[in-house]
Write an enzyme that holds these catalytic residues in place. Sequence first.
Site, short mmCIF file in Angstrom:
data_model
loop_
_atom_site.label_atom_id
_atom_site.label_comp_id
_atom_site.label_asym_id
_atom_site.label_seq_id
_atom_site.Cartn_x
_atom_site.Cartn_y
_atom_site.Cartn_z
CE LYS A 125 42.47 32.64 39.53
NZ LYS A 125 42.34 33.73 40.52
CE LYS A 160 41.66 30.98 35.88
NZ LYS A 160 40.30 31.54 35.78
NE ARG A 210 32.09 37.93 40.48
CZ ARG A 210 33.18 38.52 40.99
NH1 ARG A 210 33.05 39.52 41.83
NH2 ARG A 210 34.38 38.09 40.64
NE ARG A 224 32.70 39.88 35.76
CZ ARG A 224 33.56 39.23 36.55
NH1 ARG A 224 34.28 39.90 37.42
NH2 ARG A 224 33.69 37.92 36.49
NE ARG A 232 43.67 40.75 30.83
CZ ARG A 232 44.64 41.60 31.17
NH1 ARG A 232 45.33 41.36 32.26
NH2 ARG A 232 44.90 42.66 30.42
CG ASP A 272 33.96 35.29 38.31
OD1 ASP A 272 33.11 36.12 38.70
OD2 ASP A 272 35.18 35.43 38.50
CD GLU A 280 38.64 33.24 39.28
OE1 GLU A 280 38.40 34.12 40.14
OE2 GLU A 280 39.58 33.33 38.48
CG ASN A 282 35.86 35.72 42.80
OD1 ASN A 282 37.06 35.84 42.63
ND2 ASN A 282 35.03 35.37 41.82
#
Length: 321
Positions: A125, A160, A210, A224, A232, A272, A280, A282
């Site tokens: 993040k 978050k 993703r 997703r 979420r 993402d 994001e 990851n």
Amino acid sequence: MPLSVAVQMDPIERIRVAGDSTFAMLLEAQARGHALFYYTPDRLNLSGSRLFVEAEPLTVRDAPGEHFKLGPTRIVELADLDVVLLRQDPPFDLAYIATTHLLERIHPRTLVVNDPAAVRNAPEKLLVMDFPELMPPTLISRERAVIEAFRAEHGEVVMKPLYGFGGGSVFKVAPRDPNFGSLFDLFSTSFREPWVIQKFLPQVAEGDKRIILIDGEALGAVNRVPSGDDIRSNMVRGGAAVATELTAKERAICARIGPELKKRGLVFVGIDVIDGYLTEINVTSPTGIRAVSRLGGPDLAAAIWDAIETRRRNGVAGKTS
């Protein structure tokens, strides 16, 4: 040429093999004839310049509940191996950071994937904040007045924790929300780090994509879709995986960030994207490759090992210039 490979991961008996990206990587490595060793991060030892673990030879098979077999425990000198897969899940805490410092001592002589220094310096993040032009409006803060000013400007937001993972503690906050004070107090007592406050993207209802980048190239994706009234979309939170293709805007995002990821030695990355906005990056233990394959996409485990083997063959173990 067969490689000697150690995997640093969470307890293998607990993983859900049907969706586990690490397991897919291990299956592919074994199919290529690579020798596998398994250990958990608590077994790392540093004595002088010597980094070693108590590890077990590992064989795997795609059979839930009977998915692994371990050989006798032995002392393994990590500097003598070809590859170490850094694959334990977050939390990205001091224990996780300590492992990156230890593994950095053998890299790049032993190829660590992903590069441990790059992982340490690129929390998902925060790394994304290097590309503000690709993101929705985003604030990193824990000051109430600053957060309230951001809310006043952007309306609905998502809050978050900066080092959260798997969709944990993600909240949508309305412009005038009677729960905000309690939520602020909860975050203040629960998380010592700053928080992420991001403009809410209502198109998340249509999916949070993703995208998997391997050595800087976008090679697969899965959409997703959140379930019910949950914002979420993480599959561990009930999100449904749906086959997808990349849009022109998503390809442009990947083209923008891909060279920087490769330069940092981040071989396997999952980004993402919601409604064409990067949210994001990851790098710690990305997931999604089994879902991509299950939905008819490419075999990304094979692509990851192609990239690893190319780096070993060319002597490009870590960051590129």
